[in-house]
Motif scaffolding. Structure first.
Motif, PDB file in Angstrom:
ATOM      1  N   UNK A 140     -37.941  -4.521  -8.273  1.00  0.00           N
ATOM      2  CA  UNK A 140     -38.267  -5.090  -9.238  1.00  0.00           C
ATOM      3  C   UNK A 140     -39.698  -4.149  -9.293  1.00  0.00           C
ATOM      4  N   UNK A 141     -40.363  -3.619  -8.182  1.00  0.00           N
ATOM      5  CA  UNK A 141     -41.270  -2.047  -7.953  1.00  0.00           C
ATOM      6  C   UNK A 141     -40.793  -1.055  -8.975  1.00  0.00           C
ATOM      7  N   UNK A 142     -39.165  -0.818  -8.971  1.00  0.00           N
ATOM      8  CA  UNK A 142     -38.669   0.277  -9.836  1.00  0.00           C
ATOM      9  C   UNK A 142     -39.080   0.110 -11.244  1.00  0.00           C
ATOM     10  N   UNK A 143     -39.369  -0.812 -12.395  1.00  0.00           N
ATOM     11  CA  UNK A 143     -39.878  -2.136 -13.695  1.00  0.00           C
ATOM     12  C   UNK A 143     -40.792  -1.948 -13.541  1.00  0.00           C
ATOM     13  N   UNK A 144     -41.167  -1.342 -14.516  1.00  0.00           N
ATOM     14  CA  UNK A 144     -42.660  -1.456 -15.627  1.00  0.00           C
ATOM     15  C   UNK A 144     -42.253  -2.443 -17.070  1.00  0.00           C
ATOM     16  N   UNK A 145     -41.857  -3.942 -16.209  1.00  0.00           N
ATOM     17  CA  UNK A 145     -41.859  -4.938 -17.672  1.00  0.00           C
ATOM     18  C   UNK A 145     -42.654  -6.012 -16.662  1.00  0.00           C
ATOM     19  N   UNK A 146     -43.036  -6.474 -17.486  1.00  0.00           N
ATOM     20  CA  UNK A 146     -43.307  -8.029 -17.426  1.00  0.00           C
ATOM     21  C   UNK A 146     -42.862  -9.496 -17.968  1.00  0.00           C
ATOM     22  N   UNK A 147     -42.851 -10.555 -16.992  1.00  0.00           N
ATOM     23  CA  UNK A 147     -43.574 -10.551 -15.664  1.00  0.00           C
ATOM     24  C   UNK A 147     -42.301 -10.238 -15.100  1.00  0.00           C
ATOM     25  N   UNK A 148     -41.326  -9.669 -14.894  1.00  0.00           N
ATOM     26  CA  UNK A 148     -40.737  -9.182 -13.453  1.00  0.00           C
ATOM     27  C   UNK A 148     -40.623  -7.730 -13.960  1.00  0.00           C
ATOM     28  N   UNK A 149     -41.096  -7.204 -12.953  1.00  0.00           N
ATOM     29  CA  UNK A 149     -42.107  -5.644 -12.258  1.00  0.00           C
ATOM     30  C   UNK A 149     -42.193  -5.433 -11.520  1.00  0.00           C
ATOM     31  N   UNK A 150     -43.028  -4.610 -11.666  1.00  0.00           N
ATOM     32  CA  UNK A 150     -43.743  -3.655 -10.335  1.00  0.00           C
ATOM     33  C   UNK A 150     -44.952  -4.508 -10.117  1.00  0.00           C
ATOM     34  N   UNK A 151     -45.632  -4.780 -10.845  1.00  0.00           N
ATOM     35  CA  UNK A 151     -47.052  -5.995 -10.850  1.00  0.00           C
ATOM     36  C   UNK A 151     -46.636  -6.945 -10.384  1.00  0.00           C
ATOM     37  N   UNK A 152     -45.717  -7.110 -10.558  1.00  0.00           N
ATOM     38  CA  UNK A 152     -45.425  -8.657  -9.872  1.00  0.00           C
ATOM     39  C   UNK A 152     -44.524  -8.693  -8.974  1.00  0.00           C
ATOM     40  N   UNK A 153     -44.236  -8.048  -8.312  1.00  0.00           N
ATOM     41  CA  UNK A 153     -43.338  -7.774  -7.285  1.00  0.00           C
ATOM     42  C   UNK A 153     -44.214  -8.757  -5.950  1.00  0.00           C
ATOM     43  N   UNK A 182     -28.924 -12.109 -14.608  1.00  0.00           N
ATOM     44  CA  UNK A 182     -29.229 -12.263 -15.336  1.00  0.00           C
ATOM     45  C   UNK A 182     -29.229 -12.629 -16.457  1.00  0.00           C
ATOM     46  N   UNK A 183     -29.555 -13.417 -17.432  1.00  0.00           N
ATOM     47  CA  UNK A 183     -28.693 -13.855 -18.500  1.00  0.00           C
ATOM     48  C   UNK A 183     -29.626 -13.217 -19.257  1.00  0.00           C
ATOM     49  N   UNK A 184     -28.880 -13.562 -20.580  1.00  0.00           N
ATOM     50  CA  UNK A 184     -28.872 -13.050 -22.130  1.00  0.00           C
ATOM     51  C   UNK A 184     -30.170 -12.324 -22.305  1.00  0.00           C
ATOM     52  N   UNK A 185     -31.233 -14.078 -22.342  1.00  0.00           N
ATOM     53  CA  UNK A 185     -32.896 -13.888 -22.372  1.00  0.00           C
ATOM     54  C   UNK A 185     -33.641 -12.845 -21.577  1.00  0.00           C
ATOM     55  N   UNK A 186     -32.920 -13.120 -20.181  1.00  0.00           N
ATOM     56  CA  UNK A 186     -34.104 -11.867 -19.793  1.00  0.00           C
ATOM     57  C   UNK A 186     -33.431 -10.248 -20.106  1.00  0.00           C
ATOM     58  N   UNK A 187     -31.960  -9.954 -20.711  1.00  0.00           N
ATOM     59  CA  UNK A 187     -32.376  -8.604 -20.256  1.00  0.00           C
ATOM     60  C   UNK A 187     -32.807  -8.409 -22.172  1.00  0.00           C
ATOM     61  N   UNK A 188     -33.073  -9.167 -23.231  1.00  0.00           N
ATOM     62  CA  UNK A 188     -33.423  -9.166 -24.642  1.00  0.00           C
ATOM     63  C   UNK A 188     -35.205  -9.091 -24.565  1.00  0.00           C
ATOM     64  N   UNK A 189     -35.585 -10.133 -23.028  1.00  0.00           N
ATOM     65  CA  UNK A 189     -37.060 -10.167 -22.446  1.00  0.00           C
ATOM     66  C   UNK A 189     -37.493  -9.117 -22.599  1.00  0.00           C
ATOM     67  N   UNK A 190     -36.727  -8.007 -21.347  1.00  0.00           N
ATOM     68  CA  UNK A 190     -37.486  -6.677 -20.525  1.00  0.00           C
ATOM     69  C   UNK A 190     -36.700  -5.468 -21.423  1.00  0.00           C
ATOM     70  N   UNK A 191     -35.574  -5.400 -22.382  1.00  0.00           N
ATOM     71  CA  UNK A 191     -35.128  -4.607 -23.063  1.00  0.00           C
ATOM     72  C   UNK A 191     -34.646  -3.989 -22.285  1.00  0.00           C
ATOM     73  N   UNK A 192     -33.344  -4.691 -21.059  1.00  0.00           N
ATOM     74  CA  UNK A 192     -32.532  -3.697 -20.422  1.00  0.00           C
ATOM     75  C   UNK A 192     -31.622  -4.163 -20.194  1.00  0.00           C
ATOM     76  N   UNK A 193     -30.719  -3.278 -20.479  1.00  0.00           N
ATOM     77  CA  UNK A 193     -29.119  -3.870 -20.435  1.00  0.00           C
ATOM     78  C   UNK A 193     -28.613  -4.506 -19.568  1.00  0.00           C
ATOM     79  N   UNK A 194     -27.659  -5.677 -19.202  1.00  0.00           N
ATOM     80  CA  UNK A 194     -27.883  -6.025 -17.638  1.00  0.00           C
ATOM     81  C   UNK A 194     -26.757  -5.253 -16.738  1.00  0.00           C
ATOM     82  N   UNK A 195     -26.648  -4.964 -17.302  1.00  0.00           N
ATOM     83  CA  UNK A 195     -25.328  -3.715 -16.223  1.00  0.00           C
ATOM     84  C   UNK A 195     -26.451  -2.694 -15.303  1.00  0.00           C
TER      85      UNK A 195
END
Length: 548
Positions: A184-197, A164-177
């Protein structure tokens, strides 16, 4: 900038004093060589000959191979002296050692080359990886690398985040580590989360690129859903995913569409016509032109607006253009031809049209047909100037014209005259036969007066049963008196009414126009002459000269 790794200098092999392995092989060769010198044996000899070869290959250093070979040959010489070997055996052993050294040097060089290439490739890969990482982290758009997770049947059941790049971490509000390794199914984020899997799992199975524009957030009410442009490409068992949030763009497009619909609603249903013109050329005109003037839109667009203008109104248009070029709005009334060939009065409201940068881009105008208004205004003007009963000018208009006659320059010998006319005994007609009959008499007298004068002369009703005639361009008072006599005789003819024929007469006072006098003074003098005619028995013409 990516460096050319082929130009990278290959580090030299470590010096003998810095590598315990080199010293170990030297010691091993020395021990085996000395053993062969004191205890000659074929087995020991073979080991003694092979050790330099093996050691040099392991160390991958041609120079060290040469050193071992020299050491082996020295030990052979020592062995030959101590054991008194024949010279032929000595040279055979030396040749074997030399060949072994050469083979060792070749193999050591090849191994060193391959190790150098592997080291170079590793350094290049590390540098490329660093550059790719820097590039990904510099991207404004988020980027994820997802790996497919399949069940025992081969079905994609989830996707794990591999990179993941820095922009993805900021967009999803998740630390890169925390993001790397997450499913994906454990994440509640968009557009990379359970609803999009499920969507991305199908993209991996389909194998082709995934392109979604203005895609609404899944599992969220459409009225508050964020919008995304999504691009994904399958890379084997992985999916390269990137996206861009376009919620603001979507809102702007919706606002623009709403504005266009509103404008279209207004343009299609407004009774006014709206147009945009550059110079004289019509760039756009609203559909209401069809209802208003019968023209189709394309019959106006691209054509000069002057093609539809009444020629007598072009000067007014140029005056309005001057006002518009100065940056002020303009209101213009003009006649415009309809498709059926008839002209209609239009009222234009125009102003400069400004583009997005604020620069003038022609004019915008709206107009509507005002035929009824113009007719009403003309009727009001007519009523203000003309008498309703007889159709001739009213008193005020006559006075204004008389003042104009006094100020006009004339050819030598030309003069103007004033005739003041009063109907004799008109009160008895009104009182005895009624106002309707009186109106018939007044209209008949007016018609006969107009029939006795020229088209350029003025006839006016001063009120009641009094009339004024202004004769312009005559040469003497006698000529005016002749016209007055003609009027007197015409009026004396019987007038047909519903009560039968009536005989009427008029008394007329005549005087010339004096340029230095006021209109009231000239009328008063003609009125005085008219009263002299009445005193003389009515049905008379009396001429009063200019005083002095």
């Amino acid at each position: 900038m990516v460096k050319d790794m082929s130009e990278r200098s290959v580090p030299s092999s470590p010096a003998l004093g810095r590598d315990w392995r080199a010293w170990a092989f030297v010691a091993l060769v020395a021990i085996v060589g000395l053993t062969d010198a004191f205890l000659p044996s074929p087995v020991i000899l073979i080991g003694f000959l092979v050790l330099p070869l093996v050691g040099s290959v392991i160390l991958a250093n041609p120079r060290f191979t040469a050193s071992l070979t020299i050491l082996a040959m020295a030990l052979i010489l020592l062995s030959s002296r101590m054991n008194d070997y024949p010279a032929s055996d000595l040279w055979r052993r030396a040749a074997v050692i030399a060949i072994t050294g050469l083979i060792g040097m070749f193999l050591a060089g090849e191994v060193a080359r391959q190790q150098n290439e592997l080291r170079t490739a590793r350094l290049r890969a590390e540098e490329d990886e660093a550059q790719v990482r820097a590039t990904l982290d510099s991207l404004i758009d988020p980027h994820l690398l997802l790996r497919a997770i399949r069940d025992g049947t081969g079905q994609v059941i989830d996707l794990a985040c591999v990179d993941a790049n820095e922009a993805a971490c900021l967009a999803l509000a998740i630390n890169r580590d925390d993001l790397i390794g997450s499913r994906l199914r454990s994440l509640d984020t968009s557009p990379a989360g359970a609803a999009w899997a499920d969507l991305y799992a199908r993209a991996i199975d389909a194998g082709g690129p995934l392109i979604l524009d203005d895609c609404a957030d899944r599992g969220v009410a459409s009225s508050v859903a964020r919008r995304f442009d999504i691009r994904a490409i399958q890379l084997g068992e992985a999916l390269n995913l990137t996206w861009r949030e376009v919620t603001d763009r979507h809102a702007q497009q919706e606002a623009l569409r709403l504005s266009e619909r509103t404008f279209r609603l207004l343009a299609d249903n407004s009774s006014d016509v709206v147009l945009h013109a550059r110079g004289d050329i019509v760039v756009w005109v609203s559909p209401s032109i069809v209802r208003t003037l019968g023209w189709e839109q394309d019959e106006w667009i691209g054509h000069p607006i002057t093609d539809f203008w009444h020629v007598d109104d072009l000067a007014a248009m140029e005056a309005a253009r001057t006002v518009l070029e100065a940056g002020a709005p303009a209101i213009l009334r003009s006649r415009c031809v309809a498709k059926d060939g008839r002209y209609h009065w239009l009222e234009f409201h125009a102003q400069q049209f400004l583009d997005e940068s604020g620069e003038a881009d022609g004019i915008s105008a709206s107009f509507r047909v005002i035929d009824d208004e113009v007719l009403a205004e003309q009727e009001l003007e007519r009523r203000a100037r003309f008498d309703d009963l007889t159709g001739v000018l009213k008193r005020n208009e006559a006075l204004e014209r008389l003042n104009d006659f006094g100020r006009q320059m004339r050819r030598p010998g030309d003069v103007s005259a004033v005739l003041f006319i009063d109907v004799d005994s008109f009160k008895e007609v009104n009182d005895g036969l009624g106002h309707a009959v009186g109106d018939v008499v007044l209209r008949a007298i007016t018609s006969r007066v107009k029939g006795c004068v020229r088209a350029g002369d003025t006839v006016a009703r001063m009120g009641g049963d009094e009339f004024l005639v202004i004769l312009d361009g005559i040469h003497a008072v006698d000529e005016a008196a002749g016209v007055a006599e003609k009027i007197r005789a015409a009026v004396a003819e019987p007038i047909a009414t519903r009560e039968g024929e009536l005989e009427t007469s008029v008394s007329i006072g005549v005087t010339l126009v004096d340029p230095i006098e006021t209109a009231d003074a000239m009328i008063a003098r003609a009125d005085e002459a008219m009263y002299e005619a009445k005193k003389a028995g009515r049905n008379q013409v009396v001429v009063v000269p200019i005083p002095g």
